[in-house]
Scaffold this motif. Sequence first.
Motif, short mmCIF file in Angstrom:
data_model
loop_
_atom_site.label_atom_id
_atom_site.label_comp_id
_atom_site.label_asym_id
_atom_site.label_seq_id
_atom_site.Cartn_x
_atom_site.Cartn_y
_atom_site.Cartn_z
N SER A 230 0.90 -1.29 -0.02
CA SER A 230 0.19 0.10 -0.09
C SER A 230 0.91 1.34 0.00
O SER A 230 0.32 2.34 -0.49
CB SER A 230 -0.89 -0.12 1.26
OG SER A 230 -0.27 -0.27 2.29
N SER B 103 -5.06 11.21 -0.64
CA SER B 103 -6.09 10.51 0.01
C SER B 103 -7.05 9.37 -0.99
O SER B 103 -7.66 8.38 -0.53
CB SER B 103 -7.46 11.49 0.59
OG SER B 103 -8.06 12.48 -0.63
N ALA C 139 -5.73 5.55 -0.43
CA ALA C 139 -6.39 4.98 0.68
C ALA C 139 -7.69 4.53 0.33
O ALA C 139 -7.94 3.39 0.67
CB ALA C 139 -6.36 5.88 1.90
N GLU C 140 -8.36 5.47 -0.43
CA GLU C 140 -9.94 5.13 -0.79
C GLU C 140 -9.66 3.84 -1.78
O GLU C 140 -10.55 2.98 -1.83
CB GLU C 140 -10.64 6.26 -1.35
CG GLU C 140 -10.70 7.33 -0.11
CD GLU C 140 -11.83 6.75 1.05
OE1 GLU C 140 -12.61 5.93 0.73
OE2 GLU C 140 -11.27 7.10 1.90
N ILE D 239 -7.43 1.47 -2.30
CA ILE D 239 -7.15 0.46 -1.47
C ILE D 239 -8.01 -0.17 -0.83
O ILE D 239 -8.68 -1.27 -0.98
CB ILE D 239 -5.80 0.63 -0.88
CG1 ILE D 239 -4.56 0.84 -1.58
CG2 ILE D 239 -5.63 -0.63 0.13
CD1 ILE D 239 -3.38 1.45 -0.82
N ARG D 240 -8.78 0.70 -0.21
CA ARG D 240 -9.85 0.36 0.93
C ARG D 240 -11.17 -0.37 0.11
O ARG D 240 -11.61 -1.37 0.55
CB ARG D 240 -10.36 1.34 1.78
CG ARG D 240 -11.18 0.84 2.80
CD ARG D 240 -11.53 1.99 3.63
NE ARG D 240 -10.59 2.81 4.39
CZ ARG D 240 -10.02 3.77 3.85
NH1 ARG D 240 -10.99 4.64 3.27
NH2 ARG D 240 -9.28 4.51 4.72
N ASN D 241 -11.46 0.30 -0.89
CA ASN D 241 -12.67 0.08 -1.53
C ASN D 241 -12.71 -0.79 -2.70
O ASN D 241 -13.77 -1.08 -3.09
CB ASN D 241 -13.58 1.44 -1.76
CG ASN D 241 -13.67 2.14 -0.48
OD1 ASN D 241 -14.48 1.54 0.60
ND2 ASN D 241 -13.32 3.46 -0.58
N ALA E 50 -8.58 -3.99 -2.21
CA ALA E 50 -8.29 -4.77 -1.08
C ALA E 50 -9.40 -6.10 -1.33
O ALA E 50 -9.16 -7.12 -0.80
CB ALA E 50 -8.88 -4.33 0.32
#
Length: 204
Positions: A165, A174, A177-178, A180-182, A185
């Motif tokens: 990441s 930002s 991160a979004e 990766i998370r949504n 991942a």
Amino acid sequence: MPDLDPATTALLTVECQNGVVGEESALPELAKEARDSGMLARVAALVDAARGAGVQVVHAVAERRPDGRAANTNARLFRAAGRLPVRQLTGSSAVEVAAPLTVAEQDLVVRRLHGLSPMAGTDLDALLRNLGVRTLVVTGVSSNIAIPNTVFDAVNLGYQVVVPSDAIAGVPASCTAEVIRNSLALVATVTTAEALLTQWAPAR
């Protein structure tokens, strides 16, 4: 974490080239994020560690012919790229791999003249299969477009995908991160550069 056996793993750097993340980038905001966040230094460390562990390193470079022949024009991004002061022209310094990354004799460099992903319409998939690669570690830029495209294409082709990441970047920060998370991942194993360096360290 998927099996990272060096015999079946490759490390891919995406668009870590002078004209994208270098000092004279066509995309200065992205280049600044890649460097200031430490992402580019982490990718360089991963490249060195991968080589030491016997993991194949592949650099994916985006470029275009000086005459623009056969390049995409079907999206705003492509049309804007053709008007930028720094263009990713074949044979120019803009399409050379950017420092602090290096290209070793055993590395592969895969160049593409079209599209959004190094997996589509290039030799990359065939080369990886010829090498027996089943797990692909994806690094580079950008988390906005090229990285998600690469990950999805690789997953669709049957590869296990690993994304450190902190070894990808996009703008704004930002966004990474979004994404990766949504998104990432859900289809890839998300880890960190340090975790991979630790895993590859004994073989260095």
